[in-house]
Design an enzyme around this catalytic site. Sequence first.
Site, mmCIF file in Angstrom:
data_model
loop_
_atom_site.group_PDB
_atom_site.id
_atom_site.type_symbol
_atom_site.label_atom_id
_atom_site.label_comp_id
_atom_site.label_asym_id
_atom_site.label_seq_id
_atom_site.Cartn_x
_atom_site.Cartn_y
_atom_site.Cartn_z
ATOM 1 N N VAL A 12 -17.099 -5.297 58.493
ATOM 2 C CA VAL A 12 -16.969 -6.437 57.568
ATOM 3 C C VAL A 12 -16.026 -6.149 56.396
ATOM 4 C CG1 VAL A 12 -18.212 -8.169 56.252
ATOM 5 C CG2 VAL A 12 -19.332 -7.018 58.137
ATOM 6 N N MET A 13 -16.195 -4.984 55.735
ATOM 7 C CA MET A 13 -15.336 -4.695 54.573
ATOM 8 C C MET A 13 -13.866 -4.658 54.971
ATOM 9 S SD MET A 13 -16.926 -4.480 51.681
ATOM 10 C CE MET A 13 -15.904 -3.537 50.545
ATOM 11 N N SER A 128 -14.888 -2.287 44.795
ATOM 12 C CA SER A 128 -16.179 -2.869 44.467
ATOM 13 C C SER A 128 -16.162 -4.377 44.600
ATOM 14 C CB SER A 128 -16.617 -2.510 43.047
ATOM 15 O OG SER A 128 -17.865 -3.135 42.773
ATOM 16 N N LYS A 183 -15.346 5.018 40.610
ATOM 17 C CA LYS A 183 -16.186 4.123 41.426
ATOM 18 C C LYS A 183 -17.626 4.648 41.493
ATOM 19 C CE LYS A 183 -17.600 0.816 44.047
ATOM 20 N NZ LYS A 183 -18.466 1.142 45.093
ATOM 21 N N HIS A 186 -19.224 3.736 38.332
ATOM 22 C CA HIS A 186 -19.495 2.287 38.415
ATOM 23 C C HIS A 186 -20.836 2.061 39.115
ATOM 24 C CE1 HIS A 186 -19.646 -1.345 40.912
ATOM 25 N NE2 HIS A 186 -18.959 -1.965 39.975
ATOM 26 N N ASN A 187 -21.027 2.745 40.219
ATOM 27 C CA ASN A 187 -22.272 2.565 40.973
ATOM 28 C C ASN A 187 -23.480 3.085 40.209
ATOM 29 O OD1 ASN A 187 -20.495 1.647 42.941
ATOM 30 N ND2 ASN A 187 -21.661 2.555 44.607
ATOM 31 N N GLU A 190 -24.311 0.520 37.913
ATOM 32 C CA GLU A 190 -24.908 -0.561 38.720
ATOM 33 C C GLU A 190 -26.418 -0.295 38.929
ATOM 34 O OE1 GLU A 190 -22.668 -1.598 42.378
ATOM 35 O OE2 GLU A 190 -24.499 -1.210 43.492
ATOM 36 N N LYS A 261 -27.764 4.490 48.940
ATOM 37 C CA LYS A 261 -26.841 5.166 49.853
ATOM 38 C C LYS A 261 -26.250 6.435 49.253
ATOM 39 C CE LYS A 261 -25.591 1.131 52.553
ATOM 40 N NZ LYS A 261 -25.535 0.063 51.507
ATOM 41 N N ARG A 446 -36.230 30.371 22.970
ATOM 42 C CA ARG A 446 -35.325 31.106 23.868
ATOM 43 C C ARG A 446 -35.020 32.492 23.310
ATOM 44 N NH1 ARG A 446 -30.330 29.195 24.128
ATOM 45 N NH2 ARG A 446 -29.896 29.965 26.227
ATOM 46 N N HIS A 452 -31.981 35.151 23.569
ATOM 47 C CA HIS A 452 -30.822 34.308 23.887
ATOM 48 C C HIS A 452 -29.992 33.955 22.655
ATOM 49 C CE1 HIS A 452 -31.827 34.050 28.056
ATOM 50 N NE2 HIS A 452 -33.046 33.608 27.792
HETATM 51 C C1 6PG Z 1 -19.942 -2.246 45.118
HETATM 52 C C2 6PG Z 1 -21.258 -1.582 45.487
HETATM 53 C C3 6PG Z 1 -21.221 -0.957 46.840
HETATM 54 C C4 6PG Z 1 -22.474 -0.156 47.165
HETATM 55 C C5 6PG Z 1 -23.654 -0.975 47.489
HETATM 56 C C6 6PG Z 1 -24.864 -0.206 47.986
HETATM 57 O O1 6PG Z 1 -19.434 -1.862 44.082
HETATM 58 O O2 6PG Z 1 -19.482 -3.124 45.841
HETATM 59 O O3 6PG Z 1 -21.526 -0.582 44.553
HETATM 60 O O4 6PG Z 1 -20.115 -0.119 46.861
HETATM 61 O O5 6PG Z 1 -22.235 0.618 48.267
HETATM 62 O O6 6PG Z 1 -24.004 -1.752 46.401
HETATM 63 O O7 6PG Z 1 -25.307 0.774 47.137
HETATM 64 P P1 6PG Z 1 -26.772 1.387 47.312
HETATM 65 O O8 6PG Z 1 -27.164 1.220 48.742
HETATM 66 O O9 6PG Z 1 -26.681 2.807 46.933
HETATM 67 O O10 6PG Z 1 -27.660 0.576 46.422
#
Ligand code: 6PG
Length: 480
Positions: A12-13, A128, A183, A186-187, A190, A261, A446, A452
């Site tokens: 898909v991507m 993203s 990126k 960014h995640n 997120e 992920k 410490r 230390h």
């Molecule tokens: C984006 C998202 C994407 C990411 C999914 C799943 O910027 O389009 O970050 O890249 O892979 O959102 O992330 P998780 O499965 O880790 O929640």
Amino acid sequence: ATANIGVVGLAVMGSNLARNLAGREGNTVAVFNRHPDRTRTLTAEHPEAGFVASESYDDFVASLARPRTAIILVKAGAPTDAVISELASRFEPGDIIVDGGNANFHDTIRREADLKASGIHFVGMGVSGGEEGALHGPSLMPGGTAQSYETLGPILRTIAAVAPDGEPCVTHVGTDGAGHFVKMVHNGIEYADMQLIAEAYDLIRRGTGKSPAEIADVFAEWNTGELESYLIEITAEVLRQVDAETGAPLVDVILDEAGAKGTGAWTVQNALDLGVPTSGIAEAVFARSLSSRRAQREAAADLPGPETEWKVDDVDGFIEDVRQALYASKIVAYSQGFDEIIAGAEQFGWDIHKGDIAKIWRAGCIIRARFLNRISDAYAEDPSLVALAVAPYFRDAITGGQAPWRRIVATAAQAGIPTPAFSSSLAYYDGLRADRLPAALIQGQRDFFGAHTYRRVDKPGVFHTLWSGDRSEITIESSN
Ligand code: 6PG
């Protein structure tokens, strides 16, 4: 050779990115997939795209005009390496291989170094915006050489999301792994953003008894103000959704175990390595882990909570407190994310422009939000800003929101509602602004058990107390 850009990997991507590219003036797009069925389906379903389709790597490479430029969108890891090696064995010096997957930036650095000697440019690019973003306009974070960006930049600018000021959401982030690093962060942000929203929902639901559909209205309302963002917008959509089978709110039917992920975990692992406190992001990652520990949750389900029942009297006032706590915590999450970007740039030698990163996140990506304008403004006003939270706008926002923030964290603790991201963000804020931290005691401990050493507030040098002797202090290192 007729195509100015190619796409390998047509899940898909990849398909959506290829269609996006094909729909823009000046692009002719070559496509290739390991299983040719998918290529045939794509070209049959989208004759308007005018794809140049190939069923072998040889034909695919031959269909590309020079410098050959191909974007790979296959699974991260071994499948990506396999495609890179197929392309690299056919590409020539000056050609460009772009990995648009969610690769680990360490892999990107390695791959770039491996290809360098052959003169092939390897670009790790963060993409993203999910499937829709790929099709209609993603936020793009390419790394790699500045030279590769001369070819790639103009193509990417045609497909990227467009920010409200008309600027495409793409910039050359930095060399080698910089794009995938950014990126990754960014995640991480997120994850924090999503966890904060989830905590806000949970508090409102358990505190006021409002239904998911009613809370959807709250989020829709919030989305008209400073919290306006894609994630707030889709939260309202998800909360409003009714399950067709049971008639119940969908959110009540979905199993409460959050998947991941790995990019959130990478963000935290690297933050630990870099010594950057990204506690809000870490709590968000851990909250997902906790949710998935089913056996432990079941075993703990009858552990006692607070004895008194929790009841919110002023519902509107409480919801407004939650909104302000969410905003303040969100500022902390972004602040921590940008700190990690700054630290990564220093560590890996990237010339990353923080303000430009905020700009390319204004549209297309998952964390797109109105307040990213404020972040780019803050860095534009003061490029050496040491922490986002101290920039005038954010300082004011937190100052205004701190009383509600504290009320919410205290209330949640008393009510037994888990708010790890809200709480840790507040603790981070208080830690950052503290005049004195108990770290002094830790240094003393410490020094006690491990010699230390410590430094003193009143004079330079390094010192040690003879804890098991007469407890006098000795100078380990004098200042000169
Ligand atoms: C984006 C998202 C994407 C990411 C999914 C799943 O910027 O389009 O970050 O890249 O892979 O959102 O992330 P998780 O499965 O880790 O929640």
